[in-house]
Scaffold this motif. Structure first.
Motif, PDB file in Angstrom:
ATOM      1  N   MET A 138      47.019  38.592  44.869  1.00 47.33           N
ATOM      2  CA  MET A 138      46.839  38.386  43.428  1.00 47.33           C
ATOM      3  C   MET A 138      46.716  36.909  43.068  1.00 47.33           C
ATOM      4  SD  MET A 138      49.523  41.218  41.966  1.00 47.33           S
ATOM      5  CE  MET A 138      49.146  42.986  42.011  1.00 47.33           C
ATOM      6  N   ASP A 145      42.224  40.638  42.846  1.00 49.93           N
ATOM      7  CA  ASP A 145      42.646  41.916  42.266  1.00 49.93           C
ATOM      8  C   ASP A 145      41.990  43.094  42.973  1.00 49.93           C
ATOM      9  OD1 ASP A 145      44.317  40.719  40.433  1.00 49.93           O
ATOM     10  OD2 ASP A 145      42.761  40.543  38.903  1.00 49.93           O
ATOM     11  N   THR A 152      46.830  48.192  48.138  1.00 45.51           N
ATOM     12  CA  THR A 152      47.788  49.122  47.556  1.00 45.51           C
ATOM     13  C   THR A 152      47.456  50.561  47.940  1.00 45.51           C
ATOM     14  OG1 THR A 152      48.128  47.604  45.710  1.00 45.51           O
ATOM     15  CG2 THR A 152      48.818  49.875  45.380  1.00 45.51           C
TER      16      THR A 152
ATOM     17  N   GLU B 134      52.262  50.350  41.384  1.00 39.76           N
ATOM     18  CA  GLU B 134      51.109  49.439  41.397  1.00 39.76           C
ATOM     19  C   GLU B 134      49.813  50.223  41.164  1.00 39.76           C
ATOM     20  OE1 GLU B 134      51.237  46.196  41.584  1.00 39.76           O
ATOM     21  OE2 GLU B 134      53.196  45.734  42.427  1.00 39.76           O
ATOM     22  N   GLN B 135      49.715  51.380  41.801  1.00 41.72           N
ATOM     23  CA  GLN B 135      48.497  52.181  41.641  1.00 41.72           C
ATOM     24  C   GLN B 135      48.282  52.601  40.189  1.00 41.72           C
ATOM     25  OE1 GLN B 135      49.351  55.143  44.837  1.00 41.72           O
ATOM     26  NE2 GLN B 135      47.317  54.634  45.581  1.00 41.72           N
ATOM     27  N   MET B 138      46.952  49.618  38.343  1.00 42.65           N
ATOM     28  CA  MET B 138      45.608  49.215  38.772  1.00 42.65           C
ATOM     29  C   MET B 138      44.548  50.216  38.333  1.00 42.65           C
ATOM     30  SD  MET B 138      46.476  47.796  42.581  1.00 42.65           S
ATOM     31  CE  MET B 138      47.263  46.194  42.838  1.00 42.65           C
ATOM     32  N   GLU B 139      44.944  51.478  38.155  1.00 44.18           N
ATOM     33  CA  GLU B 139      43.992  52.519  37.750  1.00 44.18           C
ATOM     34  C   GLU B 139      43.916  52.670  36.233  1.00 44.18           C
ATOM     35  OE1 GLU B 139      45.490  55.946  39.757  1.00 44.18           O
ATOM     36  OE2 GLU B 139      45.110  55.088  41.739  1.00 44.18           O
ATOM     37  N   ASP B 145      45.142  44.907  35.920  1.00 40.46           N
ATOM     38  CA  ASP B 145      45.390  43.908  36.963  1.00 40.46           C
ATOM     39  C   ASP B 145      46.415  42.875  36.496  1.00 40.46           C
ATOM     40  OD1 ASP B 145      43.668  45.085  38.750  1.00 40.46           O
ATOM     41  OD2 ASP B 145      41.934  43.927  38.090  1.00 40.46           O
ATOM     42  N   ALA B 148      49.690  44.527  36.639  1.00 38.18           N
ATOM     43  CA  ALA B 148      50.117  44.692  38.033  1.00 38.18           C
ATOM     44  C   ALA B 148      50.712  43.391  38.570  1.00 38.18           C
ATOM     45  CB  ALA B 148      48.942  45.156  38.898  1.00 38.18           C
TER      46      ALA B 148
END
Lengths: 341, 341
Positions: A138, A145, A152, B134-135, B138-139, B145, B148
């Motif tokens: 990051m 990212d 991840t 984290e997922q 990020m999604e 981001d 995250a």
């Protein structure tokens, strides 16, 4: 199919280790002192008191793939370094936690971290390395990212794979397909991520990143299949482990799953051996190995290893990867899948 | 300073729990079945066999802060949901691993996950929740981001805090400042992240995100200081723990550190008690509590709790936060720092 020459591999690995070490050590130094100490011990850089040890830790397969993945899309090697550091950190996170889960007491001829420092610090050091890996990406220049998401998702798959592997222990009906899917998660996902992360960082097209990912994923499955062959038929002087080690531990490796689900009398006899209480004798282990082979488990695994290696190499076709980089990738592929039995 | 009324807090927490539960359960369901089972048990949703349990798990403080943090910058509550889910997942990751590290055998009157399922699955389920968090970010739509990165840095601080806390066990010279810094990491970082993550997801200015972060960070330190007071002087019928519990475990909490470093005869007597081998008797514990108080440890901790609560509330000034949201944030602050001794 590219002709694979594994003799180049040691040079490729050494180069990657040298390019990655400074950033890797700087990252680990960011942890609180007790966690940095456990991690440095685990990586093979220091003894339990924190005194420097000769040597540079592991064989750097994942960092090498990450650096080559940047080179594959025409980027300078340096652009892959945060990726190389991150995948090596996640690899070591998983080793720290898996050693505890599997009750393994030795790694590279030294006590495992949880034996040397206790389970608590080993778990926490693993946690620290995992989070550090995300931070390194990051904070990186380039598409950090994007790389962090790749890592991840791969880590999630790796954890799924470890869970699947643990659940196999209590089952006798594990299929070859399940074994290969588990290997694709537990071993394949991080090798896939390593093989794609340098390209992702360098801003490559998604289709190229996906193909590099497929290379590493299939390579991981082939690697695990070869490991499964070594786990039964590898010579102790080569593997550093007792003969028939996987059978001793009654693992549901690919050859064993193939044999157990083959349906014949060999499968029944093998299932009976696996269900025998207490340690298996050397005679029983020799018999089990023969039953696996006669049930077709060995040849099936050899075919799967070869098939996935070919799939891996085919993934590199038509991407415009510089010839020198492709040769290095093929050398690593050969190195990881053609180890001596 | 905002007048804080904690009576609103249960409503705020209930609303947050309801808004977060569907997404939280959907996230956990993505894990492999054995890890989803361990996690559901740990969250209080199911028994060890996976049968649903009444109740909705914990008190949802972190999700509530995350949702309010979106509302604070004028965004719909829903934009904070991925943040609410993520901080709750990380909180439970840390509980799963900390219970094992600290050897705690009970949580909410049930065996802890590592006691119920073994250390291996508890570690792996914790790993799974961390990566899942984290997922989820990020999604997410919105600035996933950015969120995250906020969560990753907070998790790194949380791990540092746990390491610092463990290292205090073998030291007698821990200062109040070190204790507060540890609390700022171990408890403050995730509350800070929770308080800022909804705003970050909604694309708020960095200066606003930073101020919301400071609110949660100071709130976390105040919360820990109050917890330290309860750990010595909390009545068992209120805390659910034996009287003088932190002294029994010889914790270097804020009041104890203040007393031990106060330099007088009370400090010396307390140090001698803490160095006594074997379990302390009830008389010794009562004496230790009196020594901490007479050395000024209690008043110092009360001052620190009040000071950090005021710093937290002051962080909200001048940000243009809607009055209703500010009232809710102040209610949560009051609720977490004015628990009955």
């Amino acid at each position: 199919m590219t002709v694979a020459d594994s003799s180049l591999a040691p040079v490729v690995l050494d180069r990657a280790r040298e390019a990655t070490q400074p950033a890797l050590r700087a990252a680990v130094a960011r942890l609180e002192p007790p966690l940095a100490r456990v991690s440095s011990y685990h990586m093979g850089w220091a003894d339990t008191e924190g005194r420097p040890m000769p040597g540079n830790g592991g064989k750097a397969l994942r960092p090498a793939l990450a650096l080559l993945s940047a080179e594959a899309v025409g980027a300078p090697t340096g652009e892959g370094v945060p990726g190389a550091v991150a995948v090596e950190l996640v690899h070591n996170f998983s080793l720290l936690h898996d050693d505890l889960m599997d009750g393994d007491e030795e790694r590279r001829h030294r006590p495992t971290a949880w034996k040397a420092f206790g389970p608590g610090l080993a778990v926490l050091a693993g946690d620290g390395l995992l989070v550090l890996a995300e931070q390194v990406l990051m904070e990186s220049s380039g598409q950090g990212d994007r790389a962090a998401k790749l890592l991840t998702d791969a880590t999630a798959a790796l954890i799924d794979g470890q869970s699947q592997d643990l659940s196999f222990e209590t089952r006798m009906d594990v299929t070859v397909e399940e074994c290969l899917a588990m290997a694709g998660n537990k071993t394949g996902a991080l090798l896939a991520c390593a093989s794609a992360i340098g390209a992702a960082l360098a801003g490559a097209d998604q289709v190229v990143v996906d193909r590099l990912y497929a290379f590493g994923h299939n390579l991981g499955i082939a690697f695990q299949a070869v490991d499964d062959l070594l786990g039964i038929w590898g010579r102790p002087e080569v593997t550093g482990k007792p003969a028939w080690n996987d059978l001793r531990q009654r693992k549901k490796s690919v050859p064993v799953a193939a044999a157990l689900t083959s349906g014949g009398s060999n499968a029944t006899a093998l299932a009976e051996l696996y269900a025998t209480p207490g340690d298996l004798t050397e005679d029983q282990l020799a018999l089990a190995a023969r039953l696996v082979e006669e049930a077709g488990g060995r040849i099936r695994t050899e075919v799967e290893a070869q098939r996935h290696l070919e799939l891996a190499l085919a993934s590199l076709d038509g991407l415009g990867i510089p010839e020198v980089t492709r040769t290095d990738l093929a050398a690593l592929a050969a190195f990881t899948t053609t180890r001596e039995l």
